[in-house]
Write a protein that holds these residues in place. Structure first.
Motif, short mmCIF file in Angstrom:
data_model
loop_
_atom_site.label_atom_id
_atom_site.label_comp_id
_atom_site.label_asym_id
_atom_site.label_seq_id
_atom_site.Cartn_x
_atom_site.Cartn_y
_atom_site.Cartn_z
N GLY A 88 41.46 34.73 -5.35
CA GLY A 88 41.08 35.88 -4.53
C GLY A 88 41.00 37.13 -5.37
N HIS A 89 40.00 37.95 -5.10
CA HIS A 89 39.80 39.19 -5.84
C HIS A 89 40.09 40.39 -4.95
N SER A 90 40.90 41.31 -5.43
CA SER A 90 41.26 42.54 -4.72
C SER A 90 41.89 42.17 -3.37
N ALA A 96 44.88 35.50 -0.54
CA ALA A 96 45.20 34.21 -1.16
C ALA A 96 46.71 33.99 -1.21
N PHE A 97 47.44 35.05 -1.54
CA PHE A 97 48.90 34.98 -1.59
C PHE A 97 49.49 34.69 -0.21
N PHE A 115 45.37 32.06 -8.19
CA PHE A 115 44.75 33.09 -9.03
C PHE A 115 44.58 34.36 -8.19
N VAL A 116 45.21 35.45 -8.62
CA VAL A 116 45.04 36.73 -7.93
C VAL A 116 44.42 37.70 -8.93
N LEU A 192 44.78 38.20 -12.92
CA LEU A 192 43.69 38.71 -13.74
C LEU A 192 43.50 40.19 -13.47
N GLY A 193 43.23 40.94 -14.52
CA GLY A 193 43.00 42.37 -14.38
C GLY A 193 41.90 42.84 -15.31
N GLY A 194 41.30 43.98 -14.97
CA GLY A 194 40.26 44.57 -15.81
C GLY A 194 40.86 45.57 -16.77
#
Length: 253
Positions: A88-90, A96-97, A115-116, A192-194
């Motif tokens: 899940g993104h943002s 997702a959590f 995956f977050v 994951l982060g930018g």
């Protein structure tokens, strides 16, 4: 009857491993349309369509994260018959959590990995002012500040009028979310982060370590808050590496 959470295509029965993908606020399953070409053959990409967007545009959107996680847990139950992971993104990362915690409470199969992406730990205080009850102009300004919505879409008044109820619902789900402590998940986590994400700096990502009692790793990719698109091949490489699958070769999309 087709399962609307999968849009127009349900997961293939022959898949060895499924990756359920949840979009960011205001997004749809189309956020993952390129992933089918990027993913290794061993991973079946299953983008999930939330109410109020995409093929479900006529359905009323849900405004609370517990509503979404509960409905998702029910919808996915028949498809948890083989190994799977959740991405899940943002807003999708937080969902997702909570989906994983809902599955645990319901004694259903848990993902092999969670995956977050581009979201601070769930117990982190919210720093941005709420906008789900703000004026249309203020909501559009917030979208402009977040940077993930094309300018031509923001300037299309008719299309924005159609999408604003769903966007408000997503902001409401985020802004009314209250973290409730539970035991850490028995599920490995990759965060994951930018590298240039002004909304979720690295210290915010580190808070996820408290949510698992097994492995947790933070991986940074080039880009801002929506590196999901600009670094899609890199995101997929991280996912493939996590499962020990050779890095996919980027094919023409």
């Amino acid at each position: 009857m087709p399962n609307p959470w999968f849009g127009r295509s349900e997961p293939a029965q022959g898949a060895a491993f499924r990756l359920f993908c949840l979009p960011y606020a205001g997004g749809s399953a189309a956020a993952y349309r390129d992933w089918h070409a990027l993913a290794p053959h061993d991973i079946q990409i299953c983008p999930l369509e939330l109410p109020g967007r995409g093929s479900r545009i006529l359905e009323p959107p849900l405004t609370r994260l517990p509503q979404l996680s509960g409905a998702l847990a029910e919808a996915l139950a028949p498809h948890l018959d083989r190994p799977f992971a959740v991405f899940g993104h943002s807003m999708g990362g937080l969902l997702a959590f909570e989906l994983t915690r809902t599955l645990r409470r319901c004694r259903r199969p848990l993902p092999a990995h969670l995956f977050v992406s581009a979201v601070a730990g769930p117990d982190a205080p919210r720093t941005r002012p709420p906008v789900h009850r703000a004026s249309d102009a203020d909501v559009v300004d917030e979208l402009r500040a977040l940077g993930g919505t094309p300018r031509e879409l923001l300037e299309d008044e008719e299309l924005m009028r159609l999408m604003l109820p769903t966007i408000r619902a997503d902001f409401s789900a985020l802004e009314t979310y209250r973290y409730r402590p539970e035991p850490p998940l028995p599920v490995p986590l990759t965060v994951l982060g930018g590298t240039d994400d002004p909304l979720v700096p690295v210290p915010g990502l580190e808070g996820w370590h408290r949510q698992t009692d097994v492995d947790a790793a933070v991986r940074l990719l080039p880009g801002g808050h929506f590196f999901l698109h600009s670094a899609a091949a890199g995101v997929m490489a991280v996912i493939a590496e996590t499962f020990g699958i050779p890095a996919p070769v980027t094919r023409c999309l």
